[in-house]
Design an enzyme around this catalytic site. Sequence first.
Site, PDB file in Angstrom:
ATOM      1  N   GLU A 653     -15.746  37.442  29.225  1.00 18.98           N
ATOM      2  CA  GLU A 653     -14.466  36.743  29.323  1.00 18.98           C
ATOM      3  C   GLU A 653     -13.559  37.526  30.272  1.00 18.98           C
ATOM      4  O   GLU A 653     -13.286  38.693  30.032  1.00 18.98           O
ATOM      5  CB  GLU A 653     -13.852  36.692  27.927  1.00 18.98           C
ATOM      6  CG  GLU A 653     -12.519  36.042  27.840  1.00 18.98           C
ATOM      7  CD  GLU A 653     -11.993  36.057  26.407  1.00 18.98           C
ATOM      8  OE1 GLU A 653     -12.787  35.918  25.461  1.00 18.98           O
ATOM      9  OE2 GLU A 653     -10.783  36.232  26.252  1.00 18.98           O
ATOM     10  N   HIS A 682     -10.315  28.652  26.167  1.00 20.01           N
ATOM     11  CA  HIS A 682      -9.378  28.595  25.045  1.00 20.01           C
ATOM     12  C   HIS A 682      -8.172  27.719  25.369  1.00 20.01           C
ATOM     13  O   HIS A 682      -7.308  27.521  24.532  1.00 20.01           O
ATOM     14  CB  HIS A 682      -8.924  30.010  24.670  1.00 20.01           C
ATOM     15  CG  HIS A 682     -10.075  30.858  24.232  1.00 20.01           C
ATOM     16  ND1 HIS A 682     -10.662  31.789  25.051  1.00 20.01           N
ATOM     17  CD2 HIS A 682     -10.769  30.871  23.075  1.00 20.01           C
ATOM     18  CE1 HIS A 682     -11.669  32.352  24.402  1.00 20.01           C
ATOM     19  NE2 HIS A 682     -11.755  31.811  23.202  1.00 20.01           N
TER      20      HIS A 682
END
Length: 746
Positions: A653, A682
Site C-alpha cells: 500500500e 479505501h
Amino acid sequence: MKKAVEAYWKGELDRSGLVQAGARLRKANWALQRDAGLDFVPVGDFSWYDHVLDMSTLLGCVPPRFGGFEDEVDIDTYFRMARGRAPCGESVRACEMTKWFDTNYHYLTPELHKDQEFRLASAKLFDEVAEAQALGHRVKPVILGPLSWLWLGKIKGERFDKLTLVDRVIPVYGQILTKLREQGVEWVQVDEPVLVMDLPSPWLQAFELVYNRLQVTGLNVLLTTYFGSLQDNIDLIASLPIAGLHVDAVRAPRDVQVAMDHLSDQKVLSVGIIDGRNIWRSDLGRCLDLLEEAKTRPGDRLWVAPSCSLLHTPVDLDQERKLDAELKSWLAFARQKVREVAALKRALDEGREAIAEQLKAAWRATEIRRVSKRIHSESVKKRAASVTPEMTQRNHPYAERAKVQRERIKLPQFPATTIGSFPQTAEIRAARRDLKAGRLVQDDYIYRMQREIAETVQRQEEYGLDVLVHGEPERNDMVEYFGELMEGFAFTQNGWVQSYGSRCVKPPIIYGDVSRPAPMTVDWIRFAQTLSKKPLKGMLTGPVTILQWSFVRDDQPCSETCTQIALALRDEVADLEKAGISIIQIDEPAFREGLPLPRRDWEAYLEWTVKCFRLASSGVADETQIHTHMCYSEFNDIIAAIADLDADVITIETSRSDMELLDAFVDFEYPNEIGPGVYDIHSPNVPSVDEMVDLMEKAAARVPPERLWVNPDCGLKTRDWEEVEAALKNMVEAARRLRENAQFAR
Ligand code: GLN
Ligand code: ZN
C-alpha cells in the site's frame, strides 16, 4: 450497541434513543459484574467509538477542523472526529485510526499541536459515575493515563517534543481526579500500557513528575499496565506515589513476584491473572498457586482481575449453540471470565474449599483438553518437528529465478495486476447465506461462484490486465475461508470482538493441531485458468496472518502453531503448482501487526514468522513466481525481514504516501520486484491515468523500472463494479503509457 450506534448514524434513532441504549447496556454490564461477585465495577470503559477518543474529548483535544466547542464536545463532533461525518453538521476529514498496541482494536489518534491547549470538555465520565452510583455500585472509574495518551498522539503542524505538553495536560487530569473525588470515588484506575514498551528515558522520568502532581487527597490511583512485562521499569514504578499497581500476570507471570519484591506493603497489587486476550478457560487451581505466592500481602492489598480489558474477548460463551459441549468446556468469554475472577477472589478470602466444585471442573476441563485426541495429531507434530532448513529455501536466488520466470511467464514491462478480490456483491453474499441456511445445494453454489469467476475473468481480459485473478467470490473472509477447510479450527456464532467503532470481527479459534485434509483453492483457481490464456494468480492467505487473526492455542508456542499452518499451505502451494498455476500469491497483511511490543523481542518474532512464510512458499520450482501482499506501509524498521521473505514480488500500500513509503525499499536496496499500490481502494474515488502515471514515475525514480508492477493498494472486495471498472481501465492505460515512455525502455 452496534445497532443503536448505526441507527443513530443513519438518522433512524434520535439522540435520546441512543443515550437510553447506552444506559441500558451499562446497567446490564454493571449488574453482571456485581452479581458475579466483583467488588468494584469499572466506569468509563463504555465508549461510543473508542476509549482513546473518549480521553481526547475529555481533555478538549479536538482538532481545529472540527470547529470549536462551547462547554462540551457534543456527540456529533465526537462522531465526526471518528468517521468524518455525523447526523448533524458538515463532513470533515476524520482522525487517523491506528491499532491499539498489538491488538486488532483500533483507536483514533489524538492530534497534537505545538501550542495545544486542554480543558475539561466532556461530562460523560462523571455522568456515568453518578449513574453507576445511583444504581448502588461501588465504582472504579477508568481513564487512559496522561503519558500513554500523549505517547499515542500524533504531532500535527510544526514539529516539537510531545513531552512538553505534559505541563499543559496535567492540570486537566488533576481536575478530572478532583471531580471524581468529589463524587465520592475511592479508587481510580489510570491505564499506562506504554510502560510495557521500551520508553525513552525522558518519558520514563516523566512518570515521577506526573504522578507526583496527580495526587488528590483521599483518592487512590491504581496504575494499570497490561500486554507485557514491566521489566526494568519496576523500580521506578514502585517508587511512584500511587496507591496500587496492576500487572499483567498472563503475559508476564514473573512480574507478580517482582512487584511483590518492590512494592511496599501499603500498596495494592492487582494481579491480572485471567487472560483478557484469549478465550481459554483458566485452570483456577494454577491461578491460585500463583496468587497464593502473593498472599503474604495483607488481604485487602491483593486484588484479582483480568489481565486487561475484556473488550478483546467475545461477550458470552452461553450464546454459542453450535460448539460441541467438550470444546465449550475449554472456553471462557468475557462473562465467564468475570466469574472466574470472582471465584479466585472467593478462594483467596475463604480458602480453596469454598470453590471446590469450580476448581474441580476447571481442572478437569484443562486435563481433558491437555490429552485430547482432538487437539493432538501425531503425524502433524512429527511433520512440524522434521522441518529442515532446505525446506525454507528456494532452489536458486531471486536473480536466477527471475530469468526463468521471465521465460515462462511472458509479461510486458510494468505488468498490471490486482491484489485478489473483486467486488463482493449482494448476490454473492446472498448465495453464501443461502448455502449456509440450506436453501441452496452445494452444486448450485459452486455453479454460481463459477459464473462469478467467469465474469470476473472476462472483465479483466476486457480491461487489459496482464496477470488475472479469480476474484475470491467464494471467500467470506480471508482467514475464515481457510480455517473452515483445515483441521484444528473452530468457529463461533457470536464470538464478535470490536475492531473499530461499530465494526467487529469474529476470529476463528485454533484449538488443535492444524492440517489440511484436502486442497482448498485448487478447483477454483484451475477453473479460472481454463478461461484465459493470460497467467492466473493463485491466492492464499499466509500462515502469519491466519495465526494473527485467530484466537490461538495457549498450550504451545505460536511459532509451533504457525509452522503447522505453514505446512498445510505449503501443500496447497504445491497443488497449485501441479495444477499448472505459474504465479501464487501468499497474503500477509497481518505480518507487522504481530510484532511484539518491546523491541528486544522483535528478532525472535521475525525469525519464526519469516521462516513460516518461507516454509509455505519455498517448495516450488524456480519458474513458479511467488507473490506476497501486505497492506500497511511502515516497512522501515522491518525491511530486512521483508526482504528475507524472498518473495519474487511484493505488492504494498503506497498510493496515499506519494510513493515516499518506497524509500525504505530504496535505502535497503530491496532486490526483488515490487508493486507499489497506485489505486487507493479505501476511497470511492477513481484515480485518473495521469495520477497513476505520476505515481509510477515517482516509483521508477526509486526502483529500477524492470522490477516494478502496477496494481491497486489492496483487494477490491469492498468497492463496487462501476468504480473498479473505471479505476482498472485507467490503471491499465497508465501501464501502457509507462511502457511507451522511452526513458523506461528495456
Ligand atoms: N487477497 C486479498 C484481497 O484481495 C488481500 C486482502 C488484504 O490484504 N487484506 O482481498
Ligand atoms: Zn491488503
